[in-house]
Design an enzyme around this catalytic site. Structure first.
Site, mmCIF file in Angstrom:
data_model
loop_
_atom_site.group_PDB
_atom_site.id
_atom_site.type_symbol
_atom_site.label_atom_id
_atom_site.label_comp_id
_atom_site.label_asym_id
_atom_site.label_seq_id
_atom_site.Cartn_x
_atom_site.Cartn_y
_atom_site.Cartn_z
ATOM 1 C CE LYS A 212 9.759 21.512 36.228
ATOM 2 N NZ LYS A 212 8.913 20.577 36.976
ATOM 3 C CD GLU A 286 -0.448 33.426 39.857
ATOM 4 O OE1 GLU A 286 -0.479 33.370 41.111
ATOM 5 O OE2 GLU A 286 -1.015 32.624 39.123
ATOM 6 C CB CYS A 320 -2.594 31.010 43.345
ATOM 7 S SG CYS A 320 -3.190 31.392 41.701
ATOM 8 C CD GLU A 417 -0.975 29.249 48.424
ATOM 9 O OE1 GLU A 417 0.223 28.975 48.290
ATOM 10 O OE2 GLU A 417 -1.649 29.793 47.525
HETATM 11 P P1 NDP Z 1 6.382 24.526 43.669
HETATM 12 O O1 NDP Z 1 6.463 25.999 43.736
HETATM 13 O O2 NDP Z 1 7.484 23.717 44.232
HETATM 14 O O3 NDP Z 1 6.240 24.060 42.136
HETATM 15 C C1 NDP Z 1 5.872 24.852 41.050
HETATM 16 C C2 NDP Z 1 6.735 24.516 39.846
HETATM 17 O O4 NDP Z 1 8.107 24.881 40.111
HETATM 18 C C3 NDP Z 1 6.788 23.041 39.507
HETATM 19 O O5 NDP Z 1 6.933 22.874 38.114
HETATM 20 C C4 NDP Z 1 8.045 22.590 40.229
HETATM 21 O O6 NDP Z 1 8.568 21.403 39.741
HETATM 22 C C5 NDP Z 1 8.952 23.754 39.953
HETATM 23 N N1 NDP Z 1 10.071 23.905 40.888
HETATM 24 C C6 NDP Z 1 10.249 23.366 42.115
HETATM 25 N N2 NDP Z 1 11.411 23.792 42.664
HETATM 26 C C7 NDP Z 1 11.976 24.626 41.760
HETATM 27 C C8 NDP Z 1 13.166 25.400 41.742
HETATM 28 N N3 NDP Z 1 14.009 25.416 42.769
HETATM 29 N N4 NDP Z 1 13.434 26.162 40.660
HETATM 30 C C9 NDP Z 1 12.584 26.192 39.607
HETATM 31 N N5 NDP Z 1 11.446 25.470 39.568
HETATM 32 C C10 NDP Z 1 11.133 24.707 40.627
HETATM 33 O O7 NDP Z 1 5.026 24.074 44.274
HETATM 34 P P2 NDP Z 1 4.685 22.641 44.902
HETATM 35 O O8 NDP Z 1 4.148 21.838 43.814
HETATM 36 O O9 NDP Z 1 5.852 22.052 45.630
HETATM 37 O O10 NDP Z 1 3.593 23.022 45.962
HETATM 38 C C11 NDP Z 1 3.981 23.505 47.246
HETATM 39 C C12 NDP Z 1 3.034 24.563 47.707
HETATM 40 O O11 NDP Z 1 3.111 25.671 46.826
HETATM 41 C C13 NDP Z 1 1.575 24.170 47.668
HETATM 42 O O12 NDP Z 1 1.210 23.526 48.828
HETATM 43 C C14 NDP Z 1 0.895 25.495 47.524
HETATM 44 O O13 NDP Z 1 0.730 26.088 48.779
HETATM 45 C C15 NDP Z 1 1.873 26.304 46.708
HETATM 46 N N6 NDP Z 1 1.515 26.363 45.294
HETATM 47 C C16 NDP Z 1 1.017 27.522 44.821
HETATM 48 C C17 NDP Z 1 0.656 27.615 43.509
HETATM 49 C C18 NDP Z 1 0.107 28.873 42.962
HETATM 50 O O14 NDP Z 1 -0.441 28.877 41.864
HETATM 51 N N7 NDP Z 1 0.235 29.973 43.665
HETATM 52 C C19 NDP Z 1 0.754 26.493 42.577
HETATM 53 C C20 NDP Z 1 1.346 25.311 43.178
HETATM 54 C C21 NDP Z 1 1.677 25.280 44.482
HETATM 55 P P3 NDP Z 1 8.076 20.012 40.401
HETATM 56 O O15 NDP Z 1 6.612 19.952 40.263
HETATM 57 O O16 NDP Z 1 8.742 19.017 39.577
HETATM 58 O O17 NDP Z 1 8.536 20.045 41.831
#
Ligand code: NDP
Length: 506
Positions: A212, A286, A320, A417
């Site tokens: 996904k 992660e 990250c 973050e």
């Molecule tokens: P999310 O953790 O929401 O998204 C990561 C993935 O999980 C996306 O594919 C998202 O889908 C999906 N997702 C969202 N909600 C759920 C759920 N309840 N169950 C399973 N999968 C889910 O990150 P965001 O994109 O909302 O970013 C928010 C914050 O997260 C950022 O500001 C940053 O601080 C942090 N972040 C950290 C990352 C890392 O690598 N450590 C990567 C991305 C974000 P969808 O995109 O459709 O919402």
């Protein structure tokens, strides 16, 4: 130092005078501009709509619902993408199960390896297409997609192809078995690379996958699905479900999934851990980070400056493991910050498809709002905010590289973050104080240390509570090297021999 400061101010004045608007906002200290060097987008053909990739075929979602993905640099809609819901997840997991039981699971590792090598080679052959598409959908500069994301993604497939027929020699017993169907949810910051990190070890180990991608960056995962077709990967071995957070939640919760792998925010990681608890599914997470990049007074300053810039401004800070907290020894702090500011004045922010661009667009309006809010909180809490003179493009999502000095450990910008091009600078006097400040975070993903003393590097690496510690470098990745964190940064490793453990019944 006074001379340096004067030179910095003069450069800033020149930069302001010569800023020419969108795509060329920052200028060089030398006062001249680069000519535009845009990569052509002709190599990419984007369809008006995309279906889900299930059982080796593209098809609309059962509900026929779709969503739009936009170019964050211009806000221009790129295409419509199918929105997967529960019925689609059922279908994808069923396809993955059949492929696992009938084809991929029983297939000898040496045969699986051939498919992985094929995917790796096609990724290399189509690398320009992937690079342009990733820049369009994500907003990151073409020089990063071209030189980092795509080559590393191909390297992961090559690396794990090599393991596929050697699993019994990987240190997990004489006959390690795959887990079954892997449900994999990835974020938007490295869309193709995260897909490769998830798929390559899973497939090498004999699992099948339901992937996904993030809502804002689905396109390279769909192009990778096309590559799977081109490589004649058996149907159902890889399935790609585009959609929103609810789609990810449905994949994770599906009873037919044996293994869950997630990269993203700590908040969603915690929700997933709760869903998976007690189900018997294997889980790797992660999550986020707030890494300390520690610069000692004996560090080679010019190299450290490059490492600091790479640590926090690479990929607009959407990383990250970004070195978002600079800890610099007090005796050299003014000098380092001064040099850093001068270096930032040479960065070029603008069109992600321009080969000279260093800083591209922020991935989404939502992420821009978060960065803006946290930066405002930094100012409100009393830190000193600085950005190079910079005219941001009128359309799209943009944020100037930003440095906060006078930051204390209690400030939100030192604790949360930000996931954007924002650096918080703190100081320390002794190595013990550096360690104590570096570890003053709930995260534990990565850290950096800059010093010429090898013994100090080893001492710091032992003391800093982080899964990865870089010494005199930053943000270096290799498929053979395990990556991952602990505490609120998650658990499990990706990359290397360790990355196989997550997909084997060990
Ligand atoms: P999310 O953790 O929401 O998204 C990561 C993935 O999980 C996306 O594919 C998202 O889908 C999906 N997702 C969202 N909600 C759920 C759920 N309840 N169950 C399973 N999968 C889910 O990150 P965001 O994109 O909302 O970013 C928010 C914050 O997260 C950022 O500001 C940053 O601080 C942090 N972040 C950290 C990352 C890392 O690598 N450590 C990567 C991305 C974000 P969808 O995109 O459709 O919402």
């Amino acid at each position: 130092m006074a001379d340096d400061a004067e030179r910095g101010k003069a450069a800033a004045r020149r930069a302001t005078r010569s800023a020419r608007g969108a795509g060329t906002a920052l200028t060089t200290e030398r006062g001249w501009q680069y000519a535009p060097a845009p990569e052509s987008r002709e190599i990419v053909s984007i369809e008006p709509e995309y279906g889900l990739f299930v059982g080796g075929e593209f098809a609309p979602a059962a509900s026929c619902r779709a969503f739009e993905t936009v170019n964050p640099a211009t806000e221009e809609p790129l295409t419509q993408v199918a929105l997967a819901e529960a019925a689609d997840v059922d279908r994808a997991v069923a396809a993955a199960r059949i492929a696992y039981e009938r084809i991929w699971g029983p297939m000898p590792g040496s045969e699986r390896a051939k498919y992985l090598y094929r995917i790796a080679r096609i990724l290399q052959e189509r690398s320009r297409e992937f690079a342009v598409l990733e820049s369009l959908d994500n907003g990151k500069p073409i020089k990063e997609t071209r030189d980092v994301d795509i080559p590393l993604a191909a390297a992961h497939f090559f690396y794990y192809a090599g393991w596929a027929d050697k699993l019994e020699h990987a240190g997990f017993g004489p006959d390690p078995r795959p887990l079954g169907v892997a449900g994999q949810v990835i974020p938007w910051n490295f869309p193709l690379l995260m897909a490769a990190w998830k798929l390559a070890p899973a497939l090498a180990a004999g699992n099948t996958c339901v992937l996904k991608p993030a809502e804002t960056t689905p396109l390279t995962a769909l192009l990778l699905a096309e590559v799977c077709q081109q490589a004649e990967l058996p149907p159902g071995v890889v399935n790609v479900l585009t959609g929103a957070g609810e789609t990810g939640a449905a994949v994770v919760a599906h009873p037919g999934v044996d293994k869950v792998a997630f990269t993203g925010s700590t908040e969603v990681g915690i929700a997933i851990a709760k869903t998976v608890a007690g189900t018997g599914k294997k889980l790797t997470l992660e999550l986020g980070g707030k890494a300390a990049n520690v610069v000692f007074d004996d560090a080679p300053v010019e190299q450290a400056i490059e490492g600091i810039v790479n640590g926090i401004f690479f990929n607009q800070g959407h990383v990250c493991c970004a070195g978002s907290r600079l800890l610099v020894q007090e005796s050299v702090a003014d000098h380092v910050v001064d040099r850093l500011r001068r270096r930032l004045m040479t960065l070029r922010l603008g069109d992600p498809l321009d080969k000279n661009t260093d800083i591209g667009a922020i991935n989404s309006r939502q992420q821009l709002d978060k960065i803006t809010e946290l930066s405002a909180a930094g100012e409100a809490e009393g830190a000193h905010r600085w950005s190079p003179p910079c005219e941001l493009p009128k359309k799209g999502f943009w944020f100037a590289p930003t440095v906060f000095t006078g930051v204390s450990q209690s400030h939100r910008i030192a604790r949360e973050e930000i996931f954007g091009p924002v650096l918080s600078v703190l100081t320390f006097r002794t190595p013990e104080e550096a360690v104590s400040k570096a570890n003053n975070t709930p995260y534990g993903l990565s850290a950096g240390v800059w010093t010429e003393k090898g013994s100090r590097i080893l001492w710091m690496a032992q003391k800093m509570r982080a899964g990865v510690v870089w010494a005199n470098t930053y943000n270096m990745f290799d498929p053979a090297s395990p990556f991952g964190g602990y505490r609120e940064s998650g658990f499990g490793r990706e990359g290397g021999r360790h990355g196989l453990a997550a997909y084997l019944d060990v």
